[in-house]
Design a protein around this motif. Structure first.
Motif, mmCIF file in Angstrom:
data_model
loop_
_atom_site.group_PDB
_atom_site.id
_atom_site.type_symbol
_atom_site.label_atom_id
_atom_site.label_comp_id
_atom_site.label_asym_id
_atom_site.label_seq_id
_atom_site.Cartn_x
_atom_site.Cartn_y
_atom_site.Cartn_z
ATOM 1 N N SER A 57 0.761 -1.209 0.059
ATOM 2 C CA SER A 57 0.070 0.016 -0.038
ATOM 3 C C SER A 57 0.865 1.259 -0.021
ATOM 4 O O SER A 57 2.383 1.270 0.119
ATOM 5 N N MET A 58 0.168 2.424 0.009
ATOM 6 C CA MET A 58 1.060 3.710 -0.258
ATOM 7 C C MET A 58 1.559 3.968 1.530
ATOM 8 O O MET A 58 2.664 4.724 1.305
ATOM 9 N N GLY A 59 1.127 3.498 2.358
ATOM 10 C CA GLY A 59 1.701 3.494 3.621
ATOM 11 C C GLY A 59 3.047 2.865 3.721
ATOM 12 O O GLY A 59 4.091 3.166 4.632
ATOM 13 N N THR A 60 3.225 1.699 3.013
ATOM 14 C CA THR A 60 4.605 1.092 3.062
ATOM 15 C C THR A 60 5.743 1.780 2.797
ATOM 16 O O THR A 60 6.821 2.068 3.373
ATOM 17 N N PRO A 61 5.759 2.570 1.230
ATOM 18 C CA PRO A 61 6.818 3.442 1.203
ATOM 19 C C PRO A 61 7.007 4.490 1.920
ATOM 20 O O PRO A 61 8.134 5.144 2.219
ATOM 21 N N THR A 62 5.980 5.083 2.654
ATOM 22 C CA THR A 62 6.060 6.299 3.692
ATOM 23 C C THR A 62 6.793 5.867 4.781
ATOM 24 O O THR A 62 7.843 6.392 5.352
ATOM 25 N N GLY A 63 6.522 4.772 5.364
ATOM 26 C CA GLY A 63 6.941 4.199 6.596
ATOM 27 C C GLY A 63 8.670 4.104 6.393
ATOM 28 O O GLY A 63 9.416 4.184 7.097
ATOM 29 N N VAL A 64 9.009 3.381 5.091
ATOM 30 C CA VAL A 64 10.021 2.757 4.898
ATOM 31 C C VAL A 64 11.023 4.021 4.535
ATOM 32 O O VAL A 64 12.006 4.208 4.824
ATOM 33 N N LEU A 65 10.578 5.197 3.826
ATOM 34 C CA LEU A 65 11.078 6.488 3.598
ATOM 35 C C LEU A 65 11.531 7.092 4.965
ATOM 36 O O LEU A 65 12.686 7.589 5.203
#
Length: 337
Positions: A57-65
């Protein structure tokens, strides 16, 4: 020759390689962040990461970033610890080292940008070399097509020359057979001349006692006959030499056939000309034989009758008949020439 990959194409290929190597989504996003920031100098964003990876989901790249930036700040912070160093001095020294590291990073990024510009220039130069190589390849292919067409034309010409050579060989064999037939005919004529001479000598011996008054004339006739026989032998020898020359010409014709078919036609014409000349001379020899036989018959009749007038009349008739055949071969030889 393949084209040099553009930066976007190279980035896409690298991400596809990471997708195949890393099955976990968060680890894949973390590797893509490091790839963009450290290798390509691109500041990663959550939207860009999701567009490149398209997993989760879009939350995954946000958290990883967020984790990537926190880890990067933690690693970039410099701690200077010493037992006797005051805390504020240690912090100031750490900030100084951090500033130095930031400047070194900026310098490294500038060098990286210069390296990128150089790589881009090399890529453009490589593309120009590729275009030039393609143009050269086109010219080479065009030259190859022309040489292939010339080779096919040469092969066709070779086949035609081989066919002409085979035809010339068959004609040469036919000409050799004809020359062999002529040689056999000349040998038969020679044997007939020998037989005529022997018979003529025997007849003279038999008639010498009965024709004493015509002995001188008979001797003169014999001398003339011998001269004619020698002349015929000389003619036969000359004809044999001409036959040998014709054989050599035929051999030369066979060799010349390999170079050009036009030379064969000229040589065959020459051979036919020589054959006509030989045939004319053979006719002359045959006519001379007939003349000798007529003269012998006349001499026999003269010796049996014993009349000098008849002998003179027969001698005149034989001389007149001898003049006629000698003119015919000359005329035929002239026509053959």
């Amino acid at each position: 020759m393949s084209d040099v990959l553009s930066p976007d194409a190279a980035l896409a290929a690298e991400i596809e390689r990471l997708k195949a190597a890393i099955p976990k989504t968060r680890e894949l996003y973390r590797e893509v962040c490091a790839l963009l920031f450290f290798r390509y100098g691109i500041t990663p964003t959550a939207n860009r990461l999701y567009q490149l990876v398209r997993r989760g989901s879009m939350g995954t790249p946000t958290g990883v970033l967020g984790e990537f930036w926190a880890e990067l700040r933690e690693k970039s912070r410099v701690r200077i610890e010493h037992p006797d160093l005051p805390a504020d001095l240690g912090a100031a020294a750490g900030e100084l080292v951090a500033i130095l590291w930031s400047r070194a990073t900026a310098s490294a990024e500038a060098a990286l940008d210069a390296l990128r510009d150089e790589v881009e220039a090399q890529r453009v130069e490589a593309q120009q070399l590729v275009i030039a190589a393609r143009d050269e390849l086109g010219r080479v292919e065009s030259a190859l097509e022309q040489r292939t067409a010339a080779l096919l034309a040469a092969q066709v010409e070779i086949r035609e020359l081989d066919k002409a050579q085979a035809e010339g060989h068959a004609q040469r064999q036919a000409l050799e057979a004809e020359l062999a037939r002529i040689s056999a005919a000349l040998a038969a004529r020679d044997r007939e001349l020998v037989e005529v001479r022997e018979g003529f000598s025997r007849d003279l011996e038999k008639q010498r006692e009965a024709a004493e008054r015509a002995e001188d004339r008979l001797r003169a006739s014999e001398k003339r006959a011998l001269l004619e026989i020698d002349r015929e032998r000389s003619t036969a020898t000359k004809l044999q030499k001409e036959l040998d020359e014709a054989t050599h010409r035929a051999d030369r014709k066979d060799a010349d056939h390999r170079r050009a078919s036009e030379t064969i036609q000229a040589q065959l014409g020459d051979a036919r000309h020589q054959t006509g000349v030989l045939q004319g001379r053979l006719d002359a020899v045959q006519a001379e034989n007939l003349r000798l036989q007529a003269e012998m018959m006349a001499l026999r009749e003269a010796s049996q009758s014993g009349a000098p007038a008849a002998v003179r009349k027969t001698s005149r008739s034989t001389r007149s008949s001898r003049a006629v055949p000698t003119a015919k071969p000359a005329t035929r030889r002239k026509k053959a020439v």
